[in-house]
Write an enzyme that holds these catalytic residues in place. Structure first.
Site, PDB file in Angstrom:
ATOM      1  N   GLU A 151      26.784  37.888  47.661  1.00  0.00           N
ATOM      2  CA  GLU A 151      26.962  38.858  48.744  1.00  0.00           C
ATOM      3  C   GLU A 151      27.927  38.357  49.811  1.00  0.00           C
ATOM      4  O   GLU A 151      28.687  39.130  50.388  1.00  0.00           O
ATOM      5  CB  GLU A 151      25.604  39.160  49.390  1.00  0.00           C
ATOM      6  CG  GLU A 151      24.657  39.948  48.500  1.00  0.00           C
ATOM      7  CD  GLU A 151      23.411  40.399  49.252  1.00  0.00           C
ATOM      8  OE1 GLU A 151      22.741  39.526  49.844  1.00  0.00           O
ATOM      9  OE2 GLU A 151      23.141  41.601  49.265  1.00  0.00           O
ATOM     10  N   ASP A 152      27.893  37.054  50.076  1.00  0.00           N
ATOM     11  CA  ASP A 152      28.735  36.466  51.120  1.00  0.00           C
ATOM     12  C   ASP A 152      29.302  35.150  50.596  1.00  0.00           C
ATOM     13  O   ASP A 152      28.800  34.080  50.907  1.00  0.00           O
ATOM     14  CB  ASP A 152      27.903  36.237  52.388  1.00  0.00           C
ATOM     15  CG  ASP A 152      28.746  35.742  53.562  1.00  0.00           C
ATOM     16  OD1 ASP A 152      29.991  35.858  53.489  1.00  0.00           O
ATOM     17  OD2 ASP A 152      28.159  35.236  54.542  1.00  0.00           O
ATOM     18  N   PRO A 153      30.360  35.205  49.777  1.00  0.00           N
ATOM     19  CA  PRO A 153      30.865  34.010  49.089  1.00  0.00           C
ATOM     20  C   PRO A 153      31.275  32.889  50.044  1.00  0.00           C
ATOM     21  O   PRO A 153      31.942  33.128  51.053  1.00  0.00           O
ATOM     22  CB  PRO A 153      32.076  34.536  48.305  1.00  0.00           C
ATOM     23  CG  PRO A 153      31.820  35.996  48.157  1.00  0.00           C
ATOM     24  CD  PRO A 153      31.102  36.415  49.401  1.00  0.00           C
TER      25      PRO A 153
ATOM     26  N   TYR B 169      22.675  35.194  47.472  1.00  0.00           N
ATOM     27  CA  TYR B 169      23.216  35.128  48.828  1.00  0.00           C
ATOM     28  C   TYR B 169      24.712  34.855  48.786  1.00  0.00           C
ATOM     29  O   TYR B 169      25.496  35.453  49.545  1.00  0.00           O
ATOM     30  CB  TYR B 169      22.492  34.027  49.609  1.00  0.00           C
ATOM     31  CG  TYR B 169      22.958  33.853  51.031  1.00  0.00           C
ATOM     32  CD1 TYR B 169      22.459  34.648  52.059  1.00  0.00           C
ATOM     33  CD2 TYR B 169      23.891  32.863  51.362  1.00  0.00           C
ATOM     34  CE1 TYR B 169      22.883  34.481  53.364  1.00  0.00           C
ATOM     35  CE2 TYR B 169      24.322  32.691  52.657  1.00  0.00           C
ATOM     36  CZ  TYR B 169      23.818  33.497  53.660  1.00  0.00           C
ATOM     37  OH  TYR B 169      24.243  33.327  54.950  1.00  0.00           O
ATOM     38  N   ASP B 170      25.152  33.964  47.883  1.00  0.00           N
ATOM     39  CA  ASP B 170      26.571  33.636  47.797  1.00  0.00           C
ATOM     40  C   ASP B 170      27.373  34.762  47.162  1.00  0.00           C
ATOM     41  O   ASP B 170      28.552  34.939  47.482  1.00  0.00           O
ATOM     42  CB  ASP B 170      26.763  32.344  47.001  1.00  0.00           C
ATOM     43  CG  ASP B 170      28.197  31.839  47.070  1.00  0.00           C
ATOM     44  OD1 ASP B 170      28.583  31.315  48.121  1.00  0.00           O
ATOM     45  OD2 ASP B 170      28.929  32.007  46.066  1.00  0.00           O
TER      46      ASP B 170
END
Length: 436
Positions: A144-146, A141-142
């Site tokens: 993909e969307d840091p 998840y991070d």
């Protein structure tokens, strides 16, 4: 944070392959890789049921979750209808670590054959799979969307509870039967001072990336407010390593660039110094407001074993780090107290033997006893009055704080590594197991 290594294109994870052992110190190794180059689900279907149930539990709305705990299973009975006394070891277990400790206890007592115990430990690996599935999901998840950390970061508890995620990941690694807290009464003293608006600073050695979780796990039974509300001064590596970030998101942090890595990339030195100045201003602002509980490692990094003996001891404290923190506390306009703290937990997840510049170190995890201890504060003014100049006073104060940390560390080492247990207590360090 706790798995293995990473690069900009590939992150290598590992699924546990535990070897049957007759001691609780089983090391966990891993053996497959996943490339984060598409948006596909990054882990095999074996993990789906574990991830779905555990993630759903953490994502529940806290205000709407009011279901009661499930009823405990009935006690096992013999053919005559009597309750089996031995069965209580497992029926009374309420946590993963109690279950694992029960297996070890019954095997050592000779009531559980080693072959059966090994099989039970393999079943317990499902706990590891569940935790790994959630960890992979948060890491992906991070990617993909840091997530970007501010100078002060408040632990993210909703809609996903990153704090409990970190606690549940580390909890099965702690051997509570062989873990100890030194001077637990001082934590009650800290709580009273925090309620009065005082600031508390813990000057500690630093052993693993899991230190915040270890501290919270050892204190959650007696001092949950301290466990959940502590703020950690965190180096940049745990804020940018994709395997560390999900665990860091669950903690209150003052974000800084470590001195050990300040000059790793020369063209970024000035930017890092300015960022550190902003973080110090944020810390000073929060201290002026009072009721702050801050943990800092003045060594600037994790302890390492001595090269020739491979013995572990706290790394020396940096005088400027100790003095900067002391002056921030003293000049805040709010009463403040500095407590020396010792941590012993390197067996859980030891760092690499040497400091590494590249992100993506190898992680090896183990089931082991851990410990922490605090001592009363040391007065800087008492030391300064006996010194001829301010610089000498700074050095002597730093050494005095470090010496107290070392003294406590040696007591924890005797209790855990030398197997002396509670008998390792000294007049200045009273050990206990407050979760019992």
């Amino acid at each position: 944070m706790f798995i293995l290594s990473s690069s900009p294109l590939t992150t290598t994870f590992f699924t546990s392959t535990t070897t049957a052992t007759t001691t609780p110190k089983a090391r966990v190794s891993f053996s497959f890789s996943v490339r984060f180059c598409t948006r596909r689900q990054p882990f095999p279907s074996l993990f789906h049921s574990f991830k779905a149930s555990a993630t759903a539990e953490m994502l529940q709305d806290k205000e709407s979750s009011s279901s009661s705990s499930p009823a405990p299973p009935p006690a096992a009975t013999t053919s005559s209808g009597d309750t089996s006394k031995d069965s209580r070891t497992f029926l009374n277990a309420t946590t993963e670590q109690e279950l694992l400790a029960g297996i070890t206890k019954e095997r050592e007592a000779g009531r559980l054959p080693s072959s059966v115990a090994s099989g039970m430990e393999e079943l317990a690996d499902e706990i590891v799979l569940s935790n790994m599935a959630i960890a992979f999901d948060r890491m992906f998840y991070d990617v993909e969307d840091p997530f970007v950390f501010e100078p002060f970061h408040e632990a993210l508890r909703e809609p996903f509870d990153y704090y409990m995620f970190g606690q549940n990941y580390i909890r099965p690694l702690v051997d509570y039967r062989n873990s100890y807290v030194g001077n637990i009464s001082l934590f009650y003293e800290m709580e009273e001072k925090l309620q009065q608006g005082h600031n508390i600073v813990l000057m500690s050695n630093h052993q693993t990336e899991a230190d915040p979780a270890i501290i919270a796990l050892l204190l959650e039974a007696t001092n949950p407010r301290i466990a959940e509300n502590m703020t950690y001064v965190a180096g940049d590596r745990v804020l940018i390593d994709p395997l560390c970030k999900p665990f860091s998101i669950g903690r209150n942090l003052i974000c800084v660039y470590s001195k050990k890595h300040l000059t790793d990339i020369p063209e970024l030195v000035e930017m890092k110094r300015k960022a550190n100045t902003r973080s110090l201003k944020e810390m000073a602002l929060r201290l002026r407001g009072g009721s702050q509980l801050i943990w800092i490692a003045p060594s600037g990094g994790r302890d390492r074993p001595y090269p020739h003996t491979e013995d572990w001891y706290p790394a020396p404290f940096d005088t400027s780090s100790v003095d900067n923190m002391r002056r921030l506390v003293e000049h805040s306009g709010t009463p403040g107290h500095i407590y020396p703290m010792a941590l012993l937990c390197h067996n859980i997840m030891p760092p690499p033997p040497q400091v590494e510049k590249e992100i993506g170190e190898k992680r090896v995890i183990s089931f082991h006893g851990v410990g922490l201890s605090v001592s009363p504060g040391i007065s800087f003014s008492d030391i300064a009055t006996a010194c001829e100049n301010p610089e000498e006073a700074k050095d002597l104060y730093t050494q005095a704080v470090y010496n107290v940390v070392m003294e406590q560390y040696n007591v924890l080492k005797s209790a855990i590594h030398a197997k002396q247990g509670l008998e390792a207590s000294t007049p200045s360090v009273s050990l206990s197991q407050p979760w019992n």
